[in-house]
Design a protein around this motif. Sequence first.
Motif, short mmCIF file in Angstrom:
data_model
loop_
_atom_site.label_atom_id
_atom_site.label_comp_id
_atom_site.label_asym_id
_atom_site.label_seq_id
_atom_site.Cartn_x
_atom_site.Cartn_y
_atom_site.Cartn_z
N PHE A 206 -65.87 28.42 -25.61
CA PHE A 206 -67.21 29.20 -25.51
C PHE A 206 -68.21 28.45 -24.38
CE2 PHE A 206 -65.91 30.50 -29.76
CZ PHE A 206 -64.86 31.59 -29.33
N ASP A 207 -68.12 27.11 -24.57
CA ASP A 207 -68.87 26.22 -23.79
C ASP A 207 -68.68 25.79 -22.34
OD1 ASP A 207 -70.76 26.57 -25.96
OD2 ASP A 207 -69.78 25.02 -27.04
N ALA A 208 -67.63 26.34 -21.88
CA ALA A 208 -67.18 25.99 -20.63
C ALA A 208 -68.14 26.16 -19.41
CB ALA A 208 -65.68 27.04 -20.19
N LYS A 209 -68.13 25.35 -18.27
CA LYS A 209 -69.26 25.45 -17.48
C LYS A 209 -69.58 26.67 -16.82
CE LYS A 209 -69.57 20.46 -16.39
NZ LYS A 209 -69.37 19.46 -15.12
N ILE A 210 -68.20 27.44 -16.45
CA ILE A 210 -68.38 28.66 -15.65
C ILE A 210 -68.97 29.66 -16.50
CG2 ILE A 210 -66.22 28.01 -14.51
CD1 ILE A 210 -64.54 30.38 -16.07
N VAL A 211 -68.98 29.63 -18.00
CA VAL A 211 -69.63 30.41 -18.63
C VAL A 211 -71.16 30.46 -18.44
CG1 VAL A 211 -70.18 31.08 -21.03
CG2 VAL A 211 -67.91 30.40 -20.51
N LYS A 212 -71.68 29.32 -18.42
CA LYS A 212 -72.84 29.02 -18.03
C LYS A 212 -73.52 29.32 -16.60
CE LYS A 212 -73.34 25.17 -21.54
NZ LYS A 212 -73.72 23.49 -21.72
N VAL A 213 -72.73 28.98 -15.81
CA VAL A 213 -72.65 29.55 -14.22
C VAL A 213 -72.88 30.91 -14.09
CG1 VAL A 213 -72.07 29.61 -11.93
CG2 VAL A 213 -71.80 27.40 -13.37
N MET A 214 -72.04 31.73 -14.85
CA MET A 214 -72.13 33.20 -14.68
C MET A 214 -73.56 33.70 -15.44
SD MET A 214 -69.52 35.96 -16.40
CE MET A 214 -70.44 36.10 -17.88
N GLY A 215 -73.81 33.20 -16.65
CA GLY A 215 -74.84 33.74 -17.38
C GLY A 215 -76.14 33.45 -16.57
N TRP A 216 -76.30 32.20 -15.79
CA TRP A 216 -77.48 32.02 -15.23
C TRP A 216 -77.53 32.68 -14.00
CZ3 TRP A 216 -81.77 30.08 -16.85
CH2 TRP A 216 -81.75 29.10 -17.87
N SER A 217 -76.46 32.84 -13.28
CA SER A 217 -76.33 33.76 -12.03
C SER A 217 -76.95 35.13 -12.30
CB SER A 217 -75.24 33.65 -11.56
OG SER A 217 -74.16 34.59 -12.20
N TRP A 218 -76.61 35.82 -13.37
CA TRP A 218 -76.76 37.16 -13.64
C TRP A 218 -78.39 37.22 -14.25
CZ3 TRP A 218 -71.93 39.52 -15.99
CH2 TRP A 218 -70.93 39.68 -15.06
N ALA A 219 -78.84 36.07 -14.98
CA ALA A 219 -80.02 36.17 -15.71
C ALA A 219 -81.01 35.87 -14.56
CB ALA A 219 -80.35 35.10 -16.54
N ILE A 220 -81.00 35.19 -13.43
CA ILE A 220 -82.04 34.90 -12.43
C ILE A 220 -81.87 36.00 -11.54
CG2 ILE A 220 -82.22 33.57 -10.29
CD1 ILE A 220 -81.07 31.19 -11.67
N THR A 221 -80.79 36.70 -11.02
CA THR A 221 -81.05 37.63 -10.14
C THR A 221 -81.39 39.10 -11.02
OG1 THR A 221 -78.46 38.10 -10.81
CG2 THR A 221 -79.07 36.88 -8.79
N GLY A 222 -81.11 38.95 -12.49
CA GLY A 222 -81.45 40.14 -13.06
C GLY A 222 -83.07 40.23 -12.98
N VAL A 223 -83.78 39.07 -13.25
CA VAL A 223 -85.22 39.09 -13.42
C VAL A 223 -85.71 39.40 -11.98
CG1 VAL A 223 -87.10 37.48 -13.56
CG2 VAL A 223 -85.50 37.54 -15.33
N ILE A 224 -85.02 38.90 -10.94
CA ILE A 224 -85.46 39.00 -9.31
C ILE A 224 -85.48 40.60 -9.10
CG2 ILE A 224 -85.08 38.41 -7.07
CD1 ILE A 224 -84.40 35.63 -7.94
#
Length: 244
Positions: A206-224
């Motif tokens: 659950f703590d793999a780096k790609i999980v965090k990369v995907m989450g942050w990519s969608w969180a940032i773009t979602g806000v924008i």
Amino acid sequence: MTVVAEGLKIDWSIMPTYNTIMSIAAGAGLLALVLFGKELLANAKDSSSDINTDGWSIAFGVLGIILFPMGMHMSLTWPLAAGGFPFDNIVFGETSIGFGALLLFASFYLWRRGEQFAAANPLKKFGRVAQPISWFVGTLGLALFGIAAAGITYQLFAAPAEEPISGWFADYPMVEATFMSLLFALVGVGAVLFPFVLGKFRSGDFDAKIVKVMGWSWAITGVIFALFGAMNFFTHIGLIVNTM
């Protein structure tokens, strides 16, 4: 004799535009997926952590109902072609169909199977249930890369001078072309990683780096996307007033 150039005029009766609410819904949808994922991750680490399947079913359903029919109408009728923006029907319409359909079926699944889904190992179950459709999500990510490449290559997305705020950069089309293209590309990064993230969920990593990369990519773009859509309620109204 001095000749005064007439400003841009658009017949809005033949060019309806509604990518304002579509942008807000797309941004909210990306954020909803991230927050839903956070609940699943929290439950995976502490089984007493609650998953609000009813609430997420409602959220995904509302956003999907906005995106899917509007995207379908835009893709089938090309309303923005009349004003000289035919490519926008593909960029906003077809992507909204795909995202809207995914949200609607996620909503339907949680509505029908919510209690069963949340009963045991919901994150692993999510990884199994979503795996078959994950490759469609991934190819949508590749399509977003294509949109980003087209935006840079052909300097798309530049607003006319008559549009407030965005129109300030009318003489510098690469500014908005770069901004919007990077935004689509960043969403695409998360979408391309999605099938591989599900594999991590199924294996319990659950703590793999790609999980965090995907989450942050969608969180940032979602806000924008959400904030950009909210701003466009002013800028698009201003464009309509200035070009009637």
